[in-house]
Scaffold this active site. Structure first.
Site, PDB file in Angstrom:
ATOM      1  N   GLY A 159      -3.863   5.510  -6.178  1.00 16.00           N
ATOM      2  CA  GLY A 159      -3.027   6.542  -6.808  1.00 16.00           C
ATOM      3  C   GLY A 159      -1.623   6.053  -7.104  1.00 16.00           C
TER       4      GLY A 159
ATOM      5  N   ASP B 116       2.114   7.538 -16.254  1.00 13.60           N
ATOM      6  CA  ASP B 116       2.105   6.255 -15.549  1.00 13.60           C
ATOM      7  C   ASP B 116       2.670   5.130 -16.422  1.00 13.60           C
ATOM      8  OD1 ASP B 116       0.799   7.886 -13.798  1.00 13.60           O
ATOM      9  OD2 ASP B 116      -1.179   7.013 -14.115  1.00 13.60           O
TER      10      ASP B 116
END
Ligand code: GLA
Length: 352
Positions: A104, A155
């Site tokens: 993660g 991200d």
């Protein structure tokens, strides 16, 4: 030409499962990430990796339809990035990473951005703000194409635009990025749960579809308020939407609390976020819940939550310095660098 590109992973302090709905997020670029070093030339991309016994070897020009046939799987991501970048020459080199995979912490976005930069994707003469967005979108497209997971853009933006000592408030609708100074006297600690996750095999896409169905009923969740939830008859849809609406608010509430030095308040918001991801969005796991519960009762811990997509992975905790003797302390770092051309000053880089 010799090239060396590096892109960091990220930990998300607040705002999960909001980016693909144009919501708010608050990630921090890490001092860990992926490096790609090599020499340009030829008409193939040949990469070895310290995390895989099998090298990636992909032709420079590859029809999109051929992606699924590429082995090993990580080579698909290389091919997808190359497909988006359209490099004029190949690359022979090595990939190394100090990010745990499936934890993660955005190891795949860090990989995509490093590969894209090593392949010459960055234009040092372009407007840096626009260039960050273009590169992030290009890497996101490569990820979606190669994994089939409809992930958002947080991200990739965090990997490109990170600023040392800061978190990034990202409005995923406008793609505006605002660095948020992290106060002194506060530690942000990442604690792995030991449970690795695979977003591909998770319910990520299903959660996104439910939220989009809710948006067709009550409009964009990024603009909705909790009062609008009465317009959703389906209880699952209502809970998913409640998470997204409340999580968006928590991003700005967390920024306000940090700015005011209210670390207790910020910690409380982390706790609320975890409960929302666990109960309303249902992306936590028993292992991660148990870890959060164990951490928050330790002296000096203000709050903790799962971070990223969920289904395992890491917990992020806000603590007073030295409160935890497990996990590792985050050093908020700058975004990606590439040694083949001068690095443009990405948005948010403090001006001199
Ligand atoms: C993954 C995705 C991101 C984001 C998070 C959840 O990391 O790649 O786009 O959706 O999950 O916040």
């Amino acid at each position: 030409m010799r090239v060396h590109a590096f892109a960091p992973g990220r930990v998300n302090l607040m705002g999960d499962h909001t980016d693909y709905l144009g919501g708010l997020v608050l990630p921090i670029a890490l001092d860990r990430g992926t490096s790609v070093e090599g020499d340009t030339g030829g008409d193939t991309i040949e990469l070895v990796s310290d995390q895989s016994a099998r090298p990636a070897s992909v032709p420079l020009r590859l029809a999109e339809a051929d992606l699924a046939a590429i082995e090993p799987r990580w080579a698909r991501l290389v091919a997808a990035v190359a497909h988006e970048v359209g490099p004029t020459e190949g690359l022979v080199g090595r990939v190394s990473s100090d990010l745990p995979i499936g934890a993660g912490l955005s190891s795949s976005a860090s990989f995509e951005v490093a590969v894209a930069l090593a392949l010459g994707a960055g234009d040092p003469d372009a407007d840096p703000h626009a260039e960050v967005r273009r590169l992030a979108q290009l890497c996101q497209a490569a990820e979606v194409r190669s994994t089939g997971v409809p992930s958002g853009i947080m991200d990739q933006l965090a990997a490109l635009a990170g600023v040392a000592g800061h978190a990034l408030r990202i409005d995923c609708h406008t793609l505006e990025i605002t660095p948020v100074l992290l106060p002194d006297g506060l530690e942000i600690v990442v604690v792995p749960s030991g449970q690795t996750r695979s977003v591909a095999s998770s319910a990520y896409g299903e959660r996104r579809r439910v939220c989009e169905a809710a948006e067709r009923e009550i409009g964009p969740l990024r603009q909705a308020s909790l009062d609008d939830l009465v317009g959703l008859a389906d209880p699952t849809r209502r809970r998913r939407a409640r998470h997204v609406i409340s999580e968006n608010h928590r991003v700005d509430q967390t920024i306000a609390a940090l700015g005011a030095g209210d670390v207790v308040g910020a910690g409380q918001l982390l706790g609320e976020s975890h409960a929302s991801l666990r109960d309303d969005f249902e992306v936590s796991t028993l292992t991660v819940d148990a870890l959060v519960e164990r951490l928050v009762i330790q002296p000096g811990v203000y709050g903790a939550r799962m971070t990223g997509a969920g289904f395992g992975g890491c917990v992020v905790a806000l603590t007073e310095p030295g409160a935890l003797d497990e996990g590792w302390v985050v050093r908020a770092s700058n975004g990606a660098t590439c040694g083949r051309a001068a690095r443009p000053s990405w948005p948010g880089t403090p001006r001199r």
